[in-house]
Design a protein around this motif. Structure first.
Motif, PDB file in Angstrom:
ATOM      1  N   ARG A 198       0.833  -1.211   0.000  1.00 63.45           N
ATOM      2  CA  ARG A 198       0.000   0.000   0.000  1.00 63.45           C
ATOM      3  C   ARG A 198       0.865   1.256   0.000  1.00 63.45           C
ATOM      4  N   LEU A 199       1.935   1.242   0.786  1.00 65.39           N
ATOM      5  CA  LEU A 199       2.814   2.418   0.836  1.00 65.39           C
ATOM      6  C   LEU A 199       3.512   2.639  -0.503  1.00 65.39           C
ATOM      7  N   GLU A 200       4.034   1.556  -1.084  1.00 68.76           N
ATOM      8  CA  GLU A 200       4.720   1.694  -2.374  1.00 68.76           C
ATOM      9  C   GLU A 200       3.762   2.196  -3.447  1.00 68.76           C
ATOM     10  N   GLU A 201       2.548   1.662  -3.442  1.00 70.06           N
ATOM     11  CA  GLU A 201       1.554   2.114  -4.415  1.00 70.06           C
ATOM     12  C   GLU A 201       1.214   3.583  -4.215  1.00 70.06           C
ATOM     13  N   LEU A 202       1.158   3.989  -2.951  1.00 67.05           N
ATOM     14  CA  LEU A 202       0.842   5.391  -2.638  1.00 67.05           C
ATOM     15  C   LEU A 202       1.916   6.320  -3.200  1.00 67.05           C
ATOM     16  N   VAL A 203       3.182   5.968  -2.975  1.00 66.47           N
ATOM     17  CA  VAL A 203       4.291   6.842  -3.404  1.00 66.47           C
ATOM     18  C   VAL A 203       4.438   6.840  -4.920  1.00 66.47           C
ATOM     19  N   THR A 204       4.463   5.663  -5.519  1.00 64.33           N
ATOM     20  CA  THR A 204       4.634   5.601  -6.975  1.00 64.33           C
ATOM     21  C   THR A 204       3.409   6.149  -7.700  1.00 64.33           C
TER      22      THR A 204
END
Length: 320
Positions: free
Chosen positions: A284-290
């Motif tokens: 979820r965090l990686e998807e949020l940033v990218t």
């Protein structure tokens, strides 16, 4: 990590074992071995920045009025028209007039000092790892003549060091990093938003954090930073135990941010569910940033810092 056991918000925590970090002199934050391995690389912006100096980053400005900042000794490749001939007449040496607008890039290095960042079981603490990474990135940016500033994200004692370009500024940055100490808790997203008005020019925003807390608030803050024209990079710092949860014996886990909050449990009984929640959190965090056009880099404290930063810089240069 604590919130992965419970559904409460902003209750990140870690086991009770003390971290092994010690007092560090500012110079110790810049590892010469790391700089030897990444010193030949460049940290390039992927967005348009406010700057004029040729060669590094795309700029919105092509010329015009500038505010004088300092002199710099002439180097091969500099434009002849930038030489200050009055200085040459006095000293018989070539110097370039640098202007505030000619700074290639304004980089802001933001350090999360929430209580969970002091966790370090088998390695140095996440905060010490983040400090070393930030110090090396600062040194790299100053070496490529970019301006660098720092933000210590702290609920009670926040600290902001304005971006400057000269090499002597490194000492001020290292002192700010050295004074960054973990606190009990705080909302990371709100702390970032409180500092956004200080980011005067389009540049590079690099966050060093474990990102434990409310991802919705963090996502909102990063979207605002991105909307104001800054290139966003999130260096996600984690301890290996927080990913694999490889504790063997029945243990007591005490929150590092909420006094008195404790869980007694058998790690083997909850490991599978914990690892599953960690995986969801990371995705979820990686998807949020990218998803907002930023770069997400996962850094675990048992991995070599030079290798991690080197991979990030090479990957970024290839895409710039």
């Amino acid at each position: 990590m604590f919130r992965l056991f419970r559904s409460k918000k902003s209750h990140a925590s870690a086991p009770t074992e003390p971290h092994r970090s010690g007092y560090q002199l500012p110079a110790d934050l810049v590892d010469p071995r790391v700089m030897d391995e990444i010193g030949h690389l460049e940290l390039l912006s992927r967005t348009v920045v406010d700057g004029l100096l040729a060669g590094k980053h795309r700029s919105t400005t092509k010329g015009g009025c500038c505010e004088f900042a300092q002199h710099r000794q002439y180097a091969p490749g500099d434009e002849i028209r930038q030489i200050d001939w009055q200085v040459y007449a006095r000293n018989d040496r070539y110097f370039i007039r640098q202007f505030e607008e000619e700074t290639n890039l304004h980089g802001i290095l933001a350090i999360d000092t929430s209580g969970s960042m002091k966790f370090g079981h088998s390695t140095i603490s996440k905060l010490d790892y983040a400090k070393q990474a930030a110090a090396c990135v600062a040194r790299l940016l100053l070496r490529q003549r970019d301006a660098v500033g720092a933000v210590v994200l702290n609920e009670s004692k926040p600290l902001f060091v304005p971006p400057k370009q000269n090499a002597a500024h490194l000492q001020a940055l290292l002192l700010a990093l050295q004074t960054a100490q973990p606190q009990d808790g705080g909302n990371l997203g709100h702390q970032i938003q409180a500092n956004i008005p200080r980011f005067k020019r389009h540049g590079l925003f690099v966050l060093f954090s474990d990102c434990f807390g409310d991802l919705d608030d963090l996502g909102k803050a990063l979207r605002i930073v991105r909307a104001r024209g800054h290139d966003v990079v999130v260096m996600h710092v984690l301890a290996p135990e927080e990913i694999h949860f490889n504790f063997r014996r029945f243990s007591s886990f005490q929150s590092l941010e909420v006094a008195g909050q404790k869980l007694n449990l058998d790690p083997a009984a909850v490991r599978d569910e914990y690892v599953k929640r960690v995986r969801i959190f990371l995705e979820r965090l990686e998807e949020l940033v990218t998803g907002l056009g930023g770069d997400y880099i996962r850094m675990t404290t048992n991995h070599d810092l030079a290798s991690t930063l080197g991979w990030f810089l090479r990957n970024r240069m290839a895409r710039a």
